[in-house]
Each structure stands twice: as structure tokens, then as C-alpha cells.
Design an enzyme around this catalytic site. Structure first.
Site, short mmCIF file in Angstrom:
data_model
loop_
_atom_site.label_atom_id
_atom_site.label_comp_id
_atom_site.label_asym_id
_atom_site.label_seq_id
_atom_site.Cartn_x
_atom_site.Cartn_y
_atom_site.Cartn_z
N ASP A 151 0.86 -1.20 0.00
CA ASP A 151 0.00 0.00 0.00
C ASP A 151 0.89 1.24 0.00
O ASP A 151 0.64 2.22 0.69
CB ASP A 151 -0.93 -0.01 1.22
CG ASP A 151 -2.06 1.04 1.13
OD1 ASP A 151 -2.32 1.55 0.01
OD2 ASP A 151 -2.65 1.37 2.16
N ASP A 179 2.46 2.38 8.09
CA ASP A 179 1.21 1.70 7.72
C ASP A 179 1.45 0.37 7.01
O ASP A 179 1.17 0.22 5.83
CB ASP A 179 0.38 2.65 6.84
CG ASP A 179 -1.10 2.31 6.89
OD1 ASP A 179 -1.48 1.41 7.66
OD2 ASP A 179 -1.87 2.94 6.14
N1 LIG Z 1 4.64 6.78 13.96
C1 LIG Z 1 3.97 7.84 13.54
N2 LIG Z 1 4.44 9.09 13.76
C2 LIG Z 1 3.75 10.18 13.34
N3 LIG Z 1 2.57 10.13 12.70
C3 LIG Z 1 2.05 8.91 12.45
C4 LIG Z 1 2.71 7.72 12.86
N4 LIG Z 1 1.94 6.67 12.48
C5 LIG Z 1 0.86 7.19 11.88
N5 LIG Z 1 0.90 8.53 11.84
C6 LIG Z 1 -0.12 9.44 11.27
O1 LIG Z 1 -1.38 8.81 11.34
C7 LIG Z 1 -1.91 8.62 10.02
C8 LIG Z 1 -2.63 7.28 9.94
O2 LIG Z 1 -1.74 6.22 10.16
P1 LIG Z 1 -1.76 4.91 9.26
O3 LIG Z 1 -1.59 5.29 7.83
O4 LIG Z 1 -0.80 3.96 9.84
O5 LIG Z 1 -3.23 4.38 9.58
P2 LIG Z 1 -4.47 4.06 8.62
O6 LIG Z 1 -5.48 3.38 9.46
O7 LIG Z 1 -4.01 3.38 7.40
O8 LIG Z 1 -4.98 5.47 8.28
P3 LIG Z 1 -5.37 5.98 6.83
O9 LIG Z 1 -6.68 5.36 6.55
O10 LIG Z 1 -5.42 7.47 7.05
O11 LIG Z 1 -4.29 5.54 5.90
C9 LIG Z 1 -0.72 8.71 9.11
O12 LIG Z 1 -1.07 9.15 7.84
C10 LIG Z 1 0.17 9.71 9.81
O13 LIG Z 1 -0.26 11.03 9.51
MG LIG Z 2 -2.41 4.96 5.98
#
Ligand SMILES: Nc1ncnc2c1ncn2[C@@H]1O[C@H](COP(=O)(O)OP(=O)(O)OP(=O)(O)O)[C@@H](O)[C@H]1O
Ligand SMILES: [Mg+2]
Length: 266
Positions: A198, A215
Site C-alpha cells: 500500500d 502503515d
Molecule cells: N509513527 C507515527 N508518527 C507520526 N505520525 C504517524 C505515525 N503513524 C501514523 N501517523 C499518522 O497517522 C496517520 C494514519 O496512520 P496509518 O496510515 O498507519 O493508519 P491508517 O489506518 O491506514 O490510516 P489511513 O486510513 O489514514 O491511511 C498517518 O497518515 C500519519 O499522519
Molecule cells: Mg495509511
């Protein structure tokens, strides 16, 4: 507050063997609120105050319960409802008992399958993050698993979270460097036998001139997933086109071919 003034001196380098996590030291966790609310999970900011090493910021990614009872989401601190990814493609390599595999493959039709998937995504993400970290990929440091998710290094500082690559305004030089780092990350992932599956400018963070991959729950292995090479091509094409549109010289097929060779050589 006292710790706020000396926080900066304790922030570790983003990536590398010099990053020492104070294992075994007593600490207290202090919630600092919701950072982001995604489709299936929510990211909470947490301050972990270590007895002697000072505070560190953690990102706690928590998966929402699939069939929450009345008020359960609110009680557990979540803000909105869940949308689960049902794509069986990603689950091919999961090591499941046959009843569980059938339930997962039944996807939306089975409540048991959904509940199982809700427990497996965080386990899967933890495993993939750990393996990516060990392979030297620029990912947040995996701190520990929690009941409904995982805790990792927070990328950002007291003032702000790192922006997604898609939202960071990079200069031409920074874009070139980011593409270089993208190649490194893809090589390191491939050498670990993994495909992110992804990869996009929305799952990459840009912080202090460093590109950080996040992610990873849907990541797959070359050895257990027959779609791995297609997913790898899609990843390379996705990010390649993004950089290409911004004027970076990109050869998607050449990079893909290089990665495929790496994967075959194991
Ligand atoms: N370790 C981290 N440090 C800083 N910000 C983070 C971190 N992990 C996640 N984020 C923030 O949180 C958001 C969502 O995290 P992630 O992409 O892992 O989850 P998701 O459930 O796939 O969300 P989405 O549907 O928005 O993709 C990221 O786009 C980022 O902005
Ligand atoms: Mg994400």
C-alpha cells in the site's frame, strides 16, 4: 514544565543503530490525545516518561472493535466508526488454522471472520513493522504490542507530527533525495522478503529530510503470497508516478526489475 525544556536533547536520531530505547527502565505513560483517525485504526499520541532517560513521544495505533457494544467505542477513546478492508489478497500468507482461514476468506459475510481479522491486523502490522525495522527500512521504531494495536516511535516533535509526503512541500532537491530514499527503502524491504502493498505518498512521512515508511498491516511476503510481485509492481508504479509527476527522473520498470532480481536471489 521541566521535561519540556530538555525534551529536545533526548530525541533520538530518526533511524539507525545509535537509537537506544531505554529498555527495562521504569516509566509512566501519559495520554496526549488523538493524533489521526483513519479508516480502521486511530493513532493516539502518548508521552512515556522514563525515570532517568526523560520523556519520549509514542504513536499508539489502535484498531477499532468491529462490533462495538453500545458506548464501547467512546469508552475506549475512539472517535468514529470502522470500515474494514476485505481484500483477501493480503491475507494469503497469514498462518491460520483452517477454520480461521475459511472465516477470513468469507470476509464480510461472517461475524467471526471479522472479529478474527480485527485481532489479526494489529498482530500482522506489528510483525511487519518489526521485520522491516530489523531489515534497516526507515520505519518508526517498533516499541511494543498493545491489546488492540501497537506502539511505535512518534515521527515528529512537540510542535507537530511529520507531514505525509503528499502534503509536505518538497523542493526539487528534496524530491530527488526522497526518491533516492524511496529506492533504499524498497531495496531493504525486498531484501527482507517483504512487499508493503500500500505504498503511496499517503503512507510515507517526511521529517527532517528523511523519508519514513508507515502503515504496514497489509504487507505481504514473496514466499507466501502469489500476488507479491504484482503488489510490488503496483507499489513501485504508484510512488514512481507520484515522483515522476513532480519532475523527478524515474524509471519504474528498471527499479522493479532490480527489485525482482533481488527477491529471486533471496
Ligand atoms: N509513527 C507515527 N508518527 C507520526 N505520525 C504517524 C505515525 N503513524 C501514523 N501517523 C499518522 O497517522 C496517520 C494514519 O496512520 P496509518 O496510515 O498507519 O493508519 P491508517 O489506518 O491506514 O490510516 P489511513 O486510513 O489514514 O491511511 C498517518 O497518515 C500519519 O499522519
Ligand atoms: Mg495509511
Amino acid at each position: 514544565m521541566f521535561w519540556e525544556r530538555f525534551f529536545v536533547s533526548f530525541t533520538k536520531p530518526l533511524r539507525g543503530p545509535s537509537m537506544a530505547w531505554p529498555d527495562g527502565e521504569p516509566y509512566e505513560d501519559h495520554p496526549r490525545g488523538t493524533l489521526k483517525s483513519g479508516k480502521e485504526a486511530e493513532i493516539f499520541l502518548l508521552e512515556r516518561r522514563f525515570a532517568t532517560s526523560g520523556p519520549r513521544l509514542l504513536a499508539h495505533k489502535r484498531y477499532r472493535p468491529r462490533y462495538p457494544g453500545k458506548d464501547e467505542l467512546r469508552e475506549k477513546g475512539f472517535s468514529n466508526s470502522t470500515l474494514y478492508r476485505g481484500d483477501a489478497k493480503y491475507k494469503a500468507g497469514w498462518n491460520l488454522r483452517s477454520r480461521d482461514r475459511r472465516a477470513i476468506e468469507a470476509g464480510n459475510r461472517s461475524r467471526y471472520g471479522h472479529e478474527l481479522a480485527a485481532q489479526l491486523w494489529p498482530m500482522q502490522e506489528w510483525e511487519m513493522l518489526r521485520r522491516a525495522w530489523e531489515a534497516g527500512v526507515a520505519v518508526p521504531y517498533p516499541v511494543e504490542r498493545s491489546e488492540d494495536g501497537l506502539m511505535m516511535e512518534f515521527i515528529g516533535d512537540e510542535e507537530q507530527a511529520a507531514p505525509k509526503l503528499a502534503q509536505a512541500r518538497l523542493s526539487a532537491d528534496e524530491l530527488a533525495s526522497a526518491w533516492e530514499q524511496m529506492g533504499e527503502a524498497l531495496r531493504a524491504l525486498t531484501s527482507a522478503g517483504l512487499v508493503h502493498a500500500d505504498m503511496s505518498a499517503y503512507n510515507l512521512l517526511w521529517w527532517k529530510a528523511r523519508l519514513v515508511v508507515i502503515d504496514l498491516p497489509q504487507a505481504v511476503e514473496f514466499t507466501t503470497n502469489t500476488d507479491a510481485f504484482d503488489l510490488l509492481h503496483r507499489d513501485v508504479a504508484n510512488v514512481g508516478e507520484w515522483f515522476g509527476r513532480r519532475g523527478v527522473e524515474v524509471d519504474v520498470e528498471a527499479l522493479y526489475a532490480e527489485l525482482v532480481t533481488m527477491a529471486w536471489l533471496g
